[in-house]
Design a protein around this motif. Structure first.
Motif, PDB file in Angstrom:
ATOM      1  N   PRO B  65       0.521  15.591   7.409  1.00 16.37           N
ATOM      2  CA  PRO B  65       0.074  16.643   7.413  1.00 16.37           C
ATOM      3  C   PRO B  65       1.303  17.960   7.158  1.00 16.37           C
ATOM      4  N   PHE B  66       1.991  18.113   7.538  1.00 14.81           N
ATOM      5  CA  PHE B  66       2.303  19.175   7.045  1.00 14.81           C
ATOM      6  C   PHE B  66       4.147  18.995   7.628  1.00 14.81           C
ATOM      7  N   GLU B  67       4.811  19.396   6.746  1.00 21.85           N
ATOM      8  CA  GLU B  67       6.238  19.648   6.534  1.00 21.85           C
ATOM      9  C   GLU B  67       6.649  20.264   7.294  1.00 21.85           C
ATOM     10  N   MET B  68       8.187  20.336   7.934  1.00 20.72           N
ATOM     11  CA  MET B  68       8.363  21.072   8.400  1.00 20.72           C
ATOM     12  C   MET B  68       9.663  21.873   8.163  1.00 20.72           C
ATOM     13  N   LYS B  69      10.252  22.738   7.781  1.00 18.25           N
ATOM     14  CA  LYS B  69      11.908  22.886   6.673  1.00 18.25           C
ATOM     15  C   LYS B  69      12.599  23.839   7.889  1.00 18.25           C
ATOM     16  N   GLU B  70      13.485  23.861   8.239  1.00 19.73           N
ATOM     17  CA  GLU B  70      14.122  24.335   7.968  1.00 19.73           C
ATOM     18  C   GLU B  70      13.636  24.385   9.774  1.00 19.73           C
ATOM     19  N   ILE B  71      13.977  23.392  10.791  1.00 19.01           N
ATOM     20  CA  ILE B  71      14.049  23.477  11.876  1.00 19.01           C
ATOM     21  C   ILE B  71      14.590  23.871  12.779  1.00 19.01           C
ATOM     22  N   GLU B  72      16.474  23.341  12.737  1.00 16.99           N
ATOM     23  CA  GLU B  72      17.780  23.916  13.243  1.00 16.99           C
ATOM     24  C   GLU B  72      17.141  26.032  13.255  1.00 16.99           C
ATOM     25  N   GLU B  73      17.098  26.089  12.305  1.00 11.75           N
ATOM     26  CA  GLU B  73      17.498  27.547  11.893  1.00 11.75           C
ATOM     27  C   GLU B  73      15.920  28.399  12.937  1.00 11.75           C
ATOM     28  N   LYS B  74      14.666  27.143  12.541  1.00  6.18           N
ATOM     29  CA  LYS B  74      13.898  28.231  13.020  1.00  6.18           C
ATOM     30  C   LYS B  74      13.643  27.926  14.955  1.00  6.18           C
ATOM     31  N   ALA B  75      14.344  26.689  15.183  1.00  3.03           N
ATOM     32  CA  ALA B  75      14.253  26.542  16.490  1.00  3.03           C
ATOM     33  C   ALA B  75      15.218  27.563  17.714  1.00  3.03           C
ATOM     34  N   LYS B  76      16.357  27.402  16.648  1.00  2.00           N
ATOM     35  CA  LYS B  76      17.143  28.997  17.179  1.00  2.00           C
ATOM     36  C   LYS B  76      16.145  30.127  18.456  1.00  2.00           C
ATOM     37  N   ARG B  77      15.464  30.404  17.569  1.00  3.30           N
ATOM     38  CA  ARG B  77      13.754  31.815  17.913  1.00  3.30           C
ATOM     39  C   ARG B  77      12.974  31.501  19.711  1.00  3.30           C
ATOM     40  N   GLY B  78      13.036  29.898  19.329  1.00  2.00           N
ATOM     41  CA  GLY B  78      12.118  29.046  20.832  1.00  2.00           C
ATOM     42  C   GLY B  78      11.637  29.460  20.714  1.00  2.00           C
ATOM     43  N   LYS B  79      10.283  30.360  21.522  1.00  2.00           N
ATOM     44  CA  LYS B  79       8.936  29.830  22.106  1.00  2.00           C
ATOM     45  C   LYS B  79       7.995  29.916  20.322  1.00  2.00           C
ATOM     46  N   PRO B  80       8.671  30.946  19.394  1.00  2.00           N
ATOM     47  CA  PRO B  80       8.059  30.206  18.279  1.00  2.00           C
ATOM     48  C   PRO B  80       8.068  29.610  17.773  1.00  2.00           C
ATOM     49  N   PHE B  81       8.763  28.636  17.845  1.00  2.00           N
ATOM     50  CA  PHE B  81       8.946  27.731  16.739  1.00  2.00           C
ATOM     51  C   PHE B  81       8.030  26.626  17.425  1.00  2.00           C
ATOM     52  N   LEU B  82       8.066  26.567  18.839  1.00  2.00           N
ATOM     53  CA  LEU B  82       6.772  26.088  19.197  1.00  2.00           C
ATOM     54  C   LEU B  82       5.193  26.147  19.590  1.00  2.00           C
ATOM     55  N   ARG B  83       5.021  28.047  18.932  1.00  2.00           N
ATOM     56  CA  ARG B  83       3.814  28.324  18.776  1.00  2.00           C
ATOM     57  C   ARG B  83       3.717  27.885  17.149  1.00  2.00           C
ATOM     58  N   GLU B  84       4.791  28.238  16.379  1.00  2.00           N
ATOM     59  CA  GLU B  84       3.932  27.405  14.808  1.00  2.00           C
ATOM     60  C   GLU B  84       3.974  25.858  14.461  1.00  2.00           C
ATOM     61  N   PHE B  85       4.960  25.296  15.164  1.00  2.00           N
ATOM     62  CA  PHE B  85       4.432  23.766  16.113  1.00  2.00           C
ATOM     63  C   PHE B  85       2.518  23.399  16.475  1.00  2.00           C
ATOM     64  N   ILE B  86       2.391  24.548  17.477  1.00  2.00           N
ATOM     65  CA  ILE B  86       0.609  24.119  17.594  1.00  2.00           C
ATOM     66  C   ILE B  86       0.131  24.822  16.715  1.00  2.00           C
ATOM     67  N   VAL B  87       0.038  25.816  15.835  1.00  2.00           N
ATOM     68  CA  VAL B  87      -0.654  26.115  14.838  1.00  2.00           C
ATOM     69  C   VAL B  87      -0.778  25.085  13.681  1.00  2.00           C
ATOM     70  N   ALA B  88       0.085  24.087  13.392  1.00  2.00           N
ATOM     71  CA  ALA B  88       0.159  23.568  12.208  1.00  2.00           C
ATOM     72  C   ALA B  88      -1.299  22.576  13.196  1.00  2.00           C
ATOM     73  N   TYR B  89      -0.253  21.923  14.753  1.00  2.00           N
ATOM     74  CA  TYR B  89      -0.884  20.849  15.117  1.00  2.00           C
ATOM     75  C   TYR B  89      -2.423  21.101  15.084  1.00  2.00           C
ATOM     76  N   LYS B  90      -3.185  22.091  15.587  1.00  2.00           N
ATOM     77  CA  LYS B  90      -4.395  22.602  15.749  1.00  2.00           C
ATOM     78  C   LYS B  90      -5.137  22.685  14.229  1.00  2.00           C
ATOM     79  N   LEU B  91      -4.657  23.009  13.348  1.00  2.00           N
ATOM     80  CA  LEU B  91      -5.021  23.169  11.726  1.00  2.00           C
ATOM     81  C   LEU B  91      -5.508  21.229  11.616  1.00  2.00           C
TER      82      LEU B  91
END
Lengths: 198, 198
Positions: B65-91
């Motif tokens: 359903p969705f690709e997630m690019k630059e995981i390593e880069e985004k993960a460094k931000r911590g919680k915002p990464f999880l928020r982004e993941f959840i937004v995609a999941y909810k969609l």
DNA sequence: GTCTATAGCACGATAGAC
DNA sequence: GTCTATCGTGCTATAGAC
């Protein structure tokens, strides 16, 4: 025990086997009768129709597997309470009969409204209530961090359901369940690490 | 687009609707044809048999359903990464078509071995891998406590599945989903509180 | 309480006209 | 590519003998 009850029980047992494997629609009266060793027509001496058999099975799904007494007292100990809960949960998850009933549940969850409602109320709410009570006590005792006890109970319970589903799926294809055998205990450890104070 | 493909698509759409509602066995070729507006026999001009329709649907369930690019880069931000993941999941969870496919998945999970295997591999493993990568980075960055990243990913993902199931069950009976609308975000908050350092 | 026999219907799938 | 017609099978359920 009269012979009648014996056959009636055989019918419902055969039906559980078949519905767990092939779903309600796949578990025909013919197949059930064949499994019991009688003719289709004889089924109707024990159950009014096919749906009555399903109803009887649904009743069994939500029979309380274990009571937990003195929750408030036990909860004061913190993690040991969760360990005790998980032992009981595992006993159910690995029990052959209960596992079949779990498959029936999943198979018919979207087909049967009564099943859905019982699932959301009995299966879910009952455990949630019990657990949130315990977490409330633990918070009062200063054992775990303060949060909404109900939500914490959901967070504790939800993975258990998922792991149980994984276990069932793995078992059906006769794959190894060794990776899953300790997952329940690991969950308690992870969860306790997540909420404990100090 | 030729007319053939149009009808073929109509068939599979009708089949999804019916299987989501009544399961594979309940979704007869007759009913599918009726929903499309053609005769049963015309179905066989587009699909070899009934099972071929199901196979085509199963393929759709696991389309990423969705690709997630630059995981390593985004993960460094911590919680915002999880928020982004959840937004995609909810969609995905709230998407009408995807929700139907989710029901098909649950309905046939114990009936179809290919579906089971795809579920355990695609549905589960792919998200686990992605998340554990992210958690690994967060541990290196000192944002979260040290633990097995794979297990942490499971602990993060498992409740999402359960909440999605609850959502589907609630929607089918047209009950209010307001209590569930924020549950995904609450999960992120709870989880982050559970693993963060400091 | 189980049997045989049967009713009445829905199912998946095919043959052949158009 | 869709239609009508049909085949053979399996389904739930009932009637009535034993």
């Amino acid at each position: 025990m009269p012979k009648q009850e014996n056959t009636k029980q055989k019918i419902v047992e055969a039906a559980i086997d078949l519905i767990a494997e092939q779903g309600y629609k796949g578990a025909s009266v013919r197949k059930i009768a064949r499994a019991v060793g009688i003719r289709e027509s004889a089924i109707y001496n024990h159950y009014e129709n096919k749906e009555a058999i399903l109803k009887s099975i649904i009743g069994q799904i939500f029979e309380t597997p274990f009571e937990m007494k003195e929750i408030e007292e036990k909860a004061k100990r913190g993690k040991p309470f969760l360990r005790e809960f998980i032992v009981a949960y595992k006993l159910v998850a690995f029990d052959k009969k209960k596992e079949k009933l779990f498959r029936v549940l999943i198979n018919e969850l979207f087909q049967n409204r009564a099943l859905r409602e019982s699932f959301l109320q009995e299966f879910h709410q009952k455990d949630i209530k019990r657990l949130s009570q315990a977490f409330f006590v633990m918070m009062q005792e200063g054992l775990i961090r303060s949060d909404d006890p109900m939500f914490m109970a959901q967070e504790f319970l939800a993975p258990l359901f998922y792991f149980r589903l994984q276990l069932s799926l793995t078992k059906i294809d006769k794959q190894s369940t060794t990776a899953l055998s300790t997952i329940f205990e690991r969950h308690v450890d992870f969860f306790w690490e997540s909420v404990k104070i100090g």
